[in-house]
Design an enzyme around this catalytic site. Structure first.
Site, PDB file in Angstrom:
ATOM      1  N   ARG A   1      -8.784  49.321 -59.400  1.00 20.51           N
ATOM      2  CA  ARG A   1      -9.048  48.023 -60.020  1.00 20.51           C
ATOM      3  C   ARG A   1      -7.994  46.990 -59.624  1.00 20.51           C
ATOM      4  NH1 ARG A   1      -9.821  51.614 -64.527  1.00 20.51           N
ATOM      5  NH2 ARG A   1      -7.687  51.114 -65.144  1.00 20.51           N
TER       6      ARG A   1
ATOM      7  N   ARG B   1     -15.622  55.554 -64.883  1.00 23.81           N
ATOM      8  CA  ARG B   1     -15.844  55.173 -66.286  1.00 23.81           C
ATOM      9  C   ARG B   1     -16.681  53.898 -66.382  1.00 23.81           C
ATOM     10  NH1 ARG B   1     -10.984  53.941 -70.652  1.00 23.81           N
ATOM     11  NH2 ARG B   1     -12.242  54.264 -72.551  1.00 23.81           N
TER      12      ARG B   1
END
Length: 387
Positions: free
Chosen positions: A231, A214
């Protein structure tokens, strides 16, 4: 039997506390809304001499992501050192590729360039040197091999924060590198990792893949690539910024203590310390490693237990990757354990008689270094008499 007073690990002070409060009070705790991860990536890239750095959840994910950006996938092969922590091979295997073990140098314990060359086939997509214990592998020879074979390198730098090779930092050696910030590493937030890239395009692809494909500014769930959630959170990044700030001072202390410990260990009958390549002009010393060739297998294991009882933070070394059940679950080469052992005699020997001491040992005083060597000498002598 006793505590010799070596420094504890991890180390922290008010800088980590201030960083955690800073991350807490910024109001956004994930990287897409906060500023700690972005700041850490800039600082770490600069420290390692890299064009770009991407912070991720752990060192294993860092390796997976680095390999994926190079296009490694099902049907491919990646040459890995036979002697390394299992994440080096498992990162390959998790992508559906085949991990091909190659032997290591018997003195530095790093990937042997000749063995790596012999392991290359038309299916080889990458070569993964591991900078064992913080000493950079022979990047001169491996760089030539990579250029001549058109097979890229992926540096496993989990042990090599702040290391240098002929004056060059890991990020200046021209290839992707993966780091770990697991609890025992040279800088830590309990877990965490990073990938450094020499070019912007690879970094941008890695960013997409570490965030489920994304883009940063996406509001319509337009996932451009396959990927996963690797992340790093804002709290871990805040701690790592402080850890990075004290890393160079700790490396300086270890570089001062390591020659003394190596000299003292070498004077013990039956003990052979890891050798240092002269081109490795800065070694952060993730481990103090040595071998006891006369005390292998169960006797080596008993020796480590004895050292721990005496207050020395000692461990048995990694097993050769092909001597673990995990290696054979998926993505193993078409060979038997015995065939791989025959190709990798140095890794096999290390598996049996290698020992490492935690890097906090080298943060101790000179007096403590002498005491550690005395305890090793006594334990080795006792083990030899008992055998």
């Amino acid at each position: 039997m006793g505590d010799i007073g070596l420094p504890e690990w991890p180390q922290y002070d008010e800088r980590e506390r201030a960083g955690l409060i800073r991350a807490l009070e910024q109001g956004q705790w994930w990287r897409m809304g906060g500023g700690e991860v972005d700041a850490f990536e800039r600082e770490f890239a600069e420290h390692e001499g890299a064009g770009h750095a991407l912070a991720v959840t752990n060192g294993t994910h860092a390796l997976e992501l680095a390999l994926q950006v190079l296009g490694v996938g099902p049907g491919d092969e990646v040459v890995v050192p036979a002697f390394t922590f299992i994440s080096s091979s498992q990162a390959v295997q998790r992508l559906g590729a085949v991990a091909v073990p190659a032997d290591v140098d018997p003195e530095t314990y790093n990937l042997d360039p000749a063995a790596a060359e012999a392991a290359i086939t038309p299916r080889t997509r990458a070569i993964m040197p591991v900078h064992m214990a913080g000493q950079i592998a022979d990047m001169d020879a491996l760089g030539k091999l990579s250029a001549g074979s058109a097979v890229p390198l992926v540096q496993d730098a989990a042990h090599a924060h702040g290391a240098r090779w002929n004056g060059l930092r890991v990020g200046q050696l021209g290839s992707v590198a993966a780091y770990s910030f697991q609890n025992g590493k040279l800088m830590t937030a309990g877990e965490g990792g990073a990938v450094t890239f020499p070019d912007r395009a690879s970094y941008e692809e890695a960013f997409l893949r570490h965030s489920c494909g994304r883009p940063r500014d996406d509001r319509g769930y337009r996932h451009r690539t396959s990927g996963s959630n690797f992340r790093l959170n804002e709290f871990s990044a805040a701690v790592l910024r402080s850890q990075l700030g004290r890393l160079d001072g700790q490396i300086a202390t270890r570089e001062e203590r390591a020659p003394l410990l190596d000299r003292l260990l070498a004077e013990i009958p039956g003990v052979v310390p890891q050798a240092r390549d002269a081109r490795a002009d800065r070694v952060p010393h993730y481990m103090a490693m040595f071998r006891v060739p006369g005390l292998a297998g169960e006797r080596r294991d008993a020796l480590v237990d004895d050292l721990v009882a005496r207050g020395v933070p000692a461990f048995v070394v990694f097993r050769a990757v092909y001597r673990t059940d995990a290696f054979w679950e998926t993505g193993a080469p078409d060979a038997t354990v015995e065939e791989l052992a025959a190709r990798c005699p140095n890794a096999d020997a290390l598996t049996d008689d290698g020992i490492w001491l935690h890097h906090r040992t080298l943060l101790g005083t000179e007096e403590q270094i002498h005491r550690v060597a005395e305890l090793v000498a006594d334990a080795v002598a006792d083990a030899a008499r008992a055998s």
